[in-house]
Design a protein around this motif. Structure first.
Motif, mmCIF file in Angstrom:
data_model
loop_
_atom_site.group_PDB
_atom_site.id
_atom_site.type_symbol
_atom_site.label_atom_id
_atom_site.label_comp_id
_atom_site.label_asym_id
_atom_site.label_seq_id
_atom_site.Cartn_x
_atom_site.Cartn_y
_atom_site.Cartn_z
ATOM 1 N N THR A 1 0.890 -1.148 -0.102
ATOM 2 C CA THR A 1 0.064 -0.083 0.025
ATOM 3 C C THR A 1 1.052 1.281 -0.111
ATOM 4 O O THR A 1 2.207 1.171 0.210
ATOM 5 C CB THR A 1 -1.059 0.197 1.246
ATOM 6 N N LEU A 2 0.292 2.432 -0.376
ATOM 7 C CA LEU A 2 0.828 3.797 -0.173
ATOM 8 C C LEU A 2 1.715 3.925 1.103
ATOM 9 O O LEU A 2 2.729 4.127 1.332
ATOM 10 C CB LEU A 2 0.114 4.831 -0.515
ATOM 11 N N ALA A 3 0.977 3.535 2.187
ATOM 12 C CA ALA A 3 1.536 3.577 3.641
ATOM 13 C C ALA A 3 2.755 2.642 3.690
ATOM 14 O O ALA A 3 3.503 3.181 4.548
ATOM 15 C CB ALA A 3 0.472 3.534 4.740
ATOM 16 N N GLU A 4 2.490 1.491 3.406
ATOM 17 C CA GLU A 4 3.461 0.508 3.479
ATOM 18 C C GLU A 4 4.971 0.819 2.831
ATOM 19 O O GLU A 4 5.967 0.807 3.352
ATOM 20 C CB GLU A 4 3.074 -0.683 3.094
ATOM 21 N N GLU B 1 8.997 13.973 5.444
ATOM 22 C CA GLU B 1 7.638 14.378 6.111
ATOM 23 C C GLU B 1 6.476 14.167 5.553
ATOM 24 O O GLU B 1 5.313 13.847 5.983
ATOM 25 C CB GLU B 1 7.948 16.148 6.338
ATOM 26 N N ILE B 2 6.604 13.948 4.197
ATOM 27 C CA ILE B 2 5.527 13.552 3.246
ATOM 28 C C ILE B 2 5.104 11.781 3.547
ATOM 29 O O ILE B 2 4.017 11.569 3.809
ATOM 30 C CB ILE B 2 5.930 13.667 2.030
ATOM 31 N N GLN B 3 6.154 11.202 3.969
ATOM 32 C CA GLN B 3 6.037 9.781 4.356
ATOM 33 C C GLN B 3 5.300 9.841 5.573
ATOM 34 O O GLN B 3 4.318 8.938 5.730
ATOM 35 C CB GLN B 3 7.411 8.842 4.382
ATOM 36 N N VAL B 4 5.676 10.631 6.481
ATOM 37 C CA VAL B 4 5.101 10.411 7.810
ATOM 38 C C VAL B 4 3.900 10.705 7.651
ATOM 39 O O VAL B 4 2.927 10.110 8.484
ATOM 40 C CB VAL B 4 5.652 11.389 8.879
ATOM 41 N N ARG C 1 -1.861 8.984 8.264
ATOM 42 C CA ARG C 1 -3.109 9.101 7.656
ATOM 43 C C ARG C 1 -3.685 7.738 7.431
ATOM 44 O O ARG C 1 -4.945 7.223 7.766
ATOM 45 C CB ARG C 1 -3.028 9.682 6.475
ATOM 46 N N ASP C 2 -2.940 6.656 7.146
ATOM 47 C CA ASP C 2 -3.249 5.411 7.026
ATOM 48 C C ASP C 2 -3.778 4.822 8.338
ATOM 49 O O ASP C 2 -5.000 4.129 8.799
ATOM 50 C CB ASP C 2 -2.282 4.401 6.475
#
Length: 393
Positions: free
Chosen positions: A325-328, A380-383, A388-389
Motif C-alpha cells: 500500500t502507499l502507507a507500507e 515529512e510526506i512519508q510520515v 493518515r493510514d
C-alpha cells in the motif's frame, strides 16, 4: 525469505563483476557529468539479456497486461539495483525513472498501441524516459500547486508550463507529462491529465543538466513547454481516480524501490568502514579495537539487517502477487532512507579527515544517500501518509 538463494548469489556475483569492470573505472567521469549514464545502462541490459527478457515478457504476456506474471523472479530486479547503488546510486535513479515511472505509467494507463509505441522502447532501454510531475512552486504539494495546463483545442490539447528536478530530463526521448485540464474551474480542483511527449516536439525545451549536491551520475533537468500541441493519441487513459491515482501508483513503486537502493549504500559503507577499521592505526593500534569505532560498525550492521529484511519482504510480496500500500511503501522508504543517510554519515565520521575527501568513496555515498530523504517524497510526506493510514483504520 531470510537469505539470498544460490541462484540469486550467482546473479549478484555476475552483476558485481560487470560493475567492477565497467562502472568503477568510469566513476570519476560519471561524477563529473562528462559521461551520461545511458550507454553503460544499455550495456548492462545487453550483457545480461535484460533487453531481450523485457521484450519477450512484453510479447508473452500481451500488450494488454499491466504487470509481470505472478511469481516472476523479483530478486532479479532487486539485485542489480542493490549492486549498482554500492557504487553509483545515480545510475539506478536514471534507470528506475525510465523503467518504473515512465514506462510503468504507460503500461498501466496506455492503450495497447500506446504501450507498443512508447513503453516497449523504454522497457528495453532503447530509449530514455522521464516522468514529469514536480514544478518549481509545487514541491510536496504536487497536485494542488501544479500550474502546467492543457487546453482542449479541437482534437488536440495545447500544453503550457514547466517542470523541475526531472530525472533524465536533459536527455529523455519520451516524457510522461502531468498537466491540469484548463476548463475554467478552480485551479486546485481541475482534472489531472497525463500525456506522452517526445523529444523535439515544437515548443518543448529540455534544459542542460542541473548542478546538485549528489547523484551526479543521474542527470537532472528542467522542462519548458510553450504551446506544445498533443493529439488525443498522446493522452493516457484517466482510469479510476484519474491522473492523481496514476501518480500515486508510481509513488508506491518508487518508494518501495528506495529500500533496495538504501541497502546498496549501507552495504558498501559498511564494507569500506570495516576495511578501514582493520587497517587504519592510531596510538599504535588499529582503530577497530576502539569501542567507539566498534559501536559505529555494530550500528551499521543493525541497519543493514533491518533494511535487508524490508527488501526481502518486498520480494516476497511481489512473488505473492501483492503490491504494498502507499502507507507500507512510505514506511519502507522513510526507514531505509534515514538508515542509509545515517550510516553514510557515520562512515564519513569513522574515516575522519579522509572521509571528507572525494578520494575516499564514503564522501560520495554520503552525498548520494542524502537524496533518498528528499526525492519520491520527503521524510515529512512519508510520515503524513503513514499516519493518515493509521488514523483511518
Amino acid at each position: 525469505m531470510i537469505e539470498w538463494s544460490d541462484e540469486d548469489l550467482m546473479i549478484r556475483d555476475a552483476v558485481r563483476g560487470w560493475i567492477d569492470a565497467e562502472v568503477r573505472p568510469n566513476l570519476d567521469a560519471l561524477e563529473s557529468g562528462d559521461l551520461p549514464p545511458y550507454d553503460l545502462l544499455r550495456d548492462l541490459y545487453k550483457t545480461f539479456g535484460m533487453d531481450e527478457l523485457a521484450r519477450s515478457s512484453f510479447r508473452a504476456r500481451g500488450r494488454d497486461e499491466e504487470r509481470p506474471p505472478r511469481g516472476a523472479n523479483a530478486a532479479m530486479t532487486m539485485i542489480p539495483v542493490i549492486e549498482l547503488c554500492r557504487v553509483a546510486p545515480g545510475l539506478v535513479a536514471a534507470m528506475g525513472v525510465g523503467l518504473g515511472l515512465a514506462a510503468g505509467t504507460i503500461m498501466k494507463r496506455g492503450t495497447p498501441e500506446q504501450r507498443e509505441r512508447w513503453a516497449l522502447p523504454l522497457l528495453t532501454m532503447e530509449k530514455i524516459g522521464a516522468w514529469a510531475i514536480t514544478e518549481p512552486d509545487s514541491g510536496s504539494d504536487a497536485f494542488g500547486g501544479m500550474r502546467s495546463t492543457a487546453r482542449k483545442v479541437g482534437d488536440e490539447y495545447v500544453i503550457n508550463g514547466g517542470k523541475t528536478f526531472i530525472t533524465n530530463g536533459p536527455y529523455a526521448d519520451t516524457i510522461v507529462f502531468y498537466a491540469k485540464l484548463d476548463d475554467g474551474s478552480d485551479p486546485r480542483d481541475r482534472e489531472i491529465l497525463t500525456f506522452v511527449l517526445d523529444r523535439g516536439m515544437p515548443g518543448l525545451e529540455q534544459s542542460k543538466p542541473l548542478r546538485k549536491m549528489g547523484l551526479h551520475s543521474s542527470p537532472t533537468g528542467e522542462l519548458f513547454l510553450t504551446d506544445v500541441r498533443a493529439g488525443a493519441d498522446r493522452l493516457l487513459a484517466a482510469g479510476e481516480g484519474g491522473g492523481k491515482a496514476s501518480a500515486k501508483q508510481n509513488f508506491v513503486t518508487e518508494r518501495a524501490g528506495v529500500a533496495a537502493m538504501a541497502l546498496g549504500v549501507i552495504e558498501e559503507c559498511l564494507r569500506l568502514s570495516v576495511e578501514y577499521a582493520r587497517t587504519r592505526e592510531l596510538w599504535g593500534q588499529r582503530i577497530g579495537d576502539f569501542q567507539l569505532i566498534q559501536l559505529k560498525l555494530a550500528t551499521m550492521e543493525v541497519a543493514r539487517l533491518n533494511v535487508q529484511n524490508l527488501v526481502f519482504r518486498h520480494i516476497e510480496m511481489q512473488r505473492a502477487g501483492r503490491a504494498p500500500t502507499l502507507a507500507e511503501a512510505s514506511a519502507m522508504k522513510l526507514y531505509a532512507a534515514q538508515a542509509a543517510s545515517e550510516v553514510a554519515q557515520e562512515a564519513v565520521q569513522l574515516f575522519g579527515g579522509n572521509g571528507y575527501m572525494s578520494e575516499y568513496r564514503v564522501e560520495q555515498l554520503a552525498r548520494d544517500a542524502r537524496s533518498f530523504q528528499i526525492y519520491a517524497g520527503t521524510d515529512e510526506i512519508q510520515v503524513t501518509h503513514i499516519a493518515r493510514d493509521l488514523l483511518s483504520r
